[in-house]
Design an enzyme around this catalytic site. Structure first.
Site, PDB file in Angstrom:
ATOM      1  CE  LYS A 159       0.373  -1.665  16.893  1.00 53.89           C
ATOM      2  NZ  LYS A 159       1.136  -2.354  17.967  1.00 53.89           N
ATOM      3  N   GLY A 160       2.221  -0.452  10.357  1.00 58.78           N
ATOM      4  CA  GLY A 160       3.330  -0.216   9.439  1.00 58.78           C
ATOM      5  C   GLY A 160       4.661  -0.063  10.150  1.00 58.78           C
TER       6      GLY A 160
ATOM      7  CG  HIS B  29       1.107  -9.900  -4.013  1.00 63.17           C
ATOM      8  ND1 HIS B  29       1.846  -8.872  -3.470  1.00 63.17           N
ATOM      9  CD2 HIS B  29      -0.172  -9.735  -3.551  1.00 63.17           C
ATOM     10  CE1 HIS B  29       1.046  -8.119  -2.716  1.00 63.17           C
ATOM     11  NE2 HIS B  29      -0.163  -8.608  -2.765  1.00 63.17           N
TER      12      HIS B  29
ATOM     13  CB  SER C  33       1.614  -7.001   8.380  1.00 64.64           C
ATOM     14  OG  SER C  33       0.762  -6.120   7.694  1.00 64.64           O
TER      15      SER C  33
ATOM     16  CB  THR D  28      -0.937  -0.002   1.221  1.00 64.86           C
ATOM     17  OG1 THR D  28      -1.695  -1.221   1.229  1.00 64.86           O
ATOM     18  CG2 THR D  28      -1.896   1.176   1.175  1.00 64.86           C
TER      19      THR D  28
END
Length: 336
Positions: free
Chosen positions: A302-303, A144, A177, A82
């Site tokens: 959060k990243g 991907h 994640s 993202t």
């Protein structure tokens, strides 16, 4: 969770309802395994896929022909996708939007995944031959797929190779994640047993697009062999030195920042616009839905670098580290 207990919100790429007879025959001959939820995955040329995803990948290879100035962004699922999409879009279109006060920047009203569509999860998942001429040039796509899989399509193109940007994120943070993403995606709170099953799947490499270390290696080697067309970026380095990395990105895309732009704060404006904090607080990303029907807020968390320490035991972390170190040995690619 057994496959028969199909979640209401199972995304299309995990299903098996858009597969040709030819691909069904192929699938019947492939090695198979199950993901941590009990859904079938099939190994095609060293990579694991759900049936619908494999069909789309095959269609990309057969029909996708990128133009010379198109750009393909590649990543692991939940590996910084993202953020990379938003940064590349903002860098590439900065003159049109960032420097024009009369326009509203698309990133303020649209999810990055709608501005940069996935080749195999969106475009070729809905059509064997989607109309790509409706997109402006240069077009930014994302994937991907492993680089060797992607090149099955790009090598058939009559134009020169297009630019490929790969973002690499540490597997421990990618795993955590991904775990939170799956909970949001399926709108459920999975238990510790499911967490451990997913961890085991990662370690065995039996995940969609896995083994993940093979994907990393494909782009790492590609960046060493073809520096002009393949850029290998580390998520952690973008976090640590964002100004340097965004300028590096712009240079690779043949649109370097001018001295005037740098002095005027263009790089800082892009970083502020594309920060995960800013994007996650936008109305479109809090309450919107992407074109493929996934809630926009699923893509934001959060990243942070090192958040895995809050979720993995020391034994789990060591198992990950040992596997990655062993698989990458001799390649020159290392992780802290």
């Amino acid at each position: 969770m057994e496959a028969s207990q199909e979640p209401q919100h199972l995304p299309n790429y995990m299903k098996d309802d858009n597969v040709s007879q030819e691909t069904k025959k192929l699938i019947s001959s492939l090695p198979s395994d199950k993901d941590f939820m009990g859904y079938n995955l099939y190994n095609y040329k060293g990579c694991w896929y759900y049936p619908n995803t494999l069909q789309a990948v095959l269609d990309v290879q057969d029909h996708f022909r990128p133009r010379e100035n198109d750009i393909i962004l590649a990543s692991l699922p939940k590996g910084g996708t993202t953020w990379l999409k938003s940064l590349v879009f903002a860098v590439l279109h900065r003159e049109k939007y960032l420097e024009n006060p009369q326009t509203t920047h698309p990133l303020l009203s649209q999810n990055p995944h709608d501005l940069v569509p996935f080749l195999e999860i969106e475009l070729y998942a809905s059509s064997q031959t989607p109309d790509l001429t409706k997109f402006p040039s240069p077009m930014i796509f994302s994937t991907h797929m492993h680089l060797n899989t992607l090149r099955e399509a790009t090598k058939k193109s009559s134009s020169s190779p297009c630019k490929v940007v790969y973002v690499c994120r540490g597997l421990k943070d990618t795993f955590v994640s991904g775990w939170h993403y799956k909970n949001k995606l399926h709108r459920t709170e999975m238990d510790q047993a499911s967490f451990e099953l997913l961890f085991d799947s990662y370690c065995r490499g039996v995940t969609l697009y896995g083994p993940y270390w093979e994907q990393m290696l494909s782009y790492w080697k590609g960046s060493l062999e073809d520096k002009e067309n393949v850029l290998f970026m580390r998520y952690e380095e973008i976090v640590e030195e964002p100004l340097i990395q965004v300028k590096r990105l712009a240079g690779f895309l043949n649109c370097p920042f001018t001295k005037e732009e740098e002095e005027g704060g263009s790089v800082e404006k892009i970083l502020k616009l594309c920060s995960l904090r800013n994007l996650s607080n936008l109305e479109t990303n809090k309450n919107g839905t992407t074109r493929i029907g996934i809630d926009s807020n699923v893509f934001f968390r959060k990243g942070e670098v090192g958040d895995w320490k809050n979720h993995l035991t020391p034994q789990m972390a060591k198992r990950f580290d040992d596997i990655v170190e062993g698989r990458l040995q001799g390649s020159g690619l290392t992780f802290q």
